[in-house]
Write an enzyme that holds these catalytic residues in place. Structure first.
Site, short mmCIF file in Angstrom:
data_model
loop_
_atom_site.label_atom_id
_atom_site.label_comp_id
_atom_site.label_asym_id
_atom_site.label_seq_id
_atom_site.Cartn_x
_atom_site.Cartn_y
_atom_site.Cartn_z
N TYR A 269 1.03 -1.62 0.08
CA TYR A 269 0.35 -0.02 0.12
C TYR A 269 1.02 1.09 -0.12
CZ TYR A 269 0.73 0.72 5.28
OH TYR A 269 1.69 0.30 6.33
N CYS A 270 -0.12 2.32 -0.41
CA CYS A 270 0.98 3.79 -0.56
C CYS A 270 0.09 4.71 0.18
CB CYS A 270 1.62 4.37 -1.69
SG CYS A 270 0.00 4.37 -3.14
#
Length: 348
Positions: free
Chosen positions: A92-93
């Site tokens: 994830y970012c």
């Protein structure tokens, strides 16, 4: 090996959670258990952002693309070099965009079943807020109150050893909630980091059993207690520790003895009270701090600052205080605190 959007409810299905954001973003808050493998470090992220604003999106992507490729290659050569084919990472970012998407594409090209968290950290953050809002009103809270020096935090810890459920907000906030409340060697988390820890703790509690919590104001140091939890705390039944002034002073001198190691730092902390105290009183307290006269200082703090503050605030904020069960206590030694915890645990 399908490539599908993954939600926060599926986190447990993966071998590892990878936070692809910069180290500064990760330090502010992250999903518990996630490891930080940035595709752009803090300085690279600044360069790409500046280029985007000052030059163009195309130039920013060109510069950023080379940086991302180099960083992903470094992770593949280093941390991931020995991972088996069955390894399943979830990446994830910030919002499930290009940073985590690029990372996932490379990992999938290698042959791993890598997936991207839909919505990224922003989806996790919404989940945290939602869980606190849902779970806090369901808690069967029992609130411990008492003036400063009543050993409430230590009693909470002792209650845990008696098999009781406890919610130690000051431990999560890394602050004791007063002008002298900073914990040595422990900086406070960010507000988001505190709320992530809080949600994690709430999910571990059995809502069918009572949960002991210390009475807190809206703020613990620079951390704000989320409104749903604060309201539940303020409306819950109260147990008041009525410790003698002598027992409280003895406890404070033991529990805050470390303040004597930095007389100037203690005097500076007291300076934050300048708007609340006459100048001559503050000057005397700071002089005692510099002299290391902690018994005189703490006795004055109790009588002239903490006790009046407690009398004003608790009656306003704790609806259950008029009907509180009051437990007299003359001993706040380690053995006395454990005995007090046993008395509290035996309450119906």
């Amino acid at each position: 090996m399908s490539h599908k959007p993954t939600t926060v409810n599926e986190l447990g299905e993966f071998t590892v959670l990878i936070d692809a954001r910069s180290p500064a973003e990760y330090a502010l808050d992250h999903i518990p258990g996630a490891i930080n493998c940035p595709v752009l470090d803090d300085e690279e992220r600044r360069i790409v952002g500046t280029t985007y604003v000052q030059v163009s999106a195309f130039e920013a992507r060109k510069i950023g693309g080379a940086m991302v490729a180099r960083n992903i290659a470094r992770h593949l050569d280093g941390l991931f070099h020995d991972k088996p084919k069955e390894w399943r990472p979830l990446v994830y970012c910030w919002r499930g965009g290009m940073r985590s998407g690029s990372f996932v594409n490379w990992l999938r090209l290698v042959g791993w079943d890598a997936q991207q968290l839909k919505g990224g950290y922003k989806a996790w953050r919404a989940h945290v807020i939602e869980q606190i809002e849902q779970r806090a009103p369901q808690l069967q809270l029992r609130v411990l109150c008492g003036p400063t020096g009543s050993a409430k935090t230590r009693v909470l810890q002792a209650l845990a050893t008696e098999g009781e459920q406890v919610l130690d907000l000051e431990e999560l906030a890394a602050h004791r909630g007063s002008v002298l409340g900073a914990m040595p060697g422990r900086p406070q988390p960010s507000q988001k980091g505190f709320e992530t820890q809080l949600m994690h703790r709430l999910t571990s509690l059995d809502p069918a059993r009572r949960v002991w919590v210390e009475a807190e104001s809206r703020r613990i140091g620079r951390i704000t207690v989320p409104e749903p939890l604060l309201q539940r705390l303020r409306e819950s039944p109260v147990v008041e520790i009525a410790a003698s002034p002598a027992a409280r002073l003895d406890y404070l001198l033991r529990d805050y003895a470390w303040l004597g190691d930095d007389p100037q730092g203690l005097a500076d902390k007291l300076g934050t009270l300048r708007e609340l105290l006459p100048k001559e009183v503050l000057a005397q307290w700071q002089a005692w701090a510099l002299e290391g006269a902690l018994p005189l200082l703490f006795e004055a703090l109790m009588a002239q600052h903490y006790d009046p503050l407690y009398a004003r605030s608790q009656g306003r904020h704790l609806a259950g205080l008029p009907a509180a069960q009051r437990l007299q206590c003359e001993d706040l030694s380690d053995a006395g605190i454990q005995a007090l915890a046993r008395r509290i645990a035996s309450l119906p």
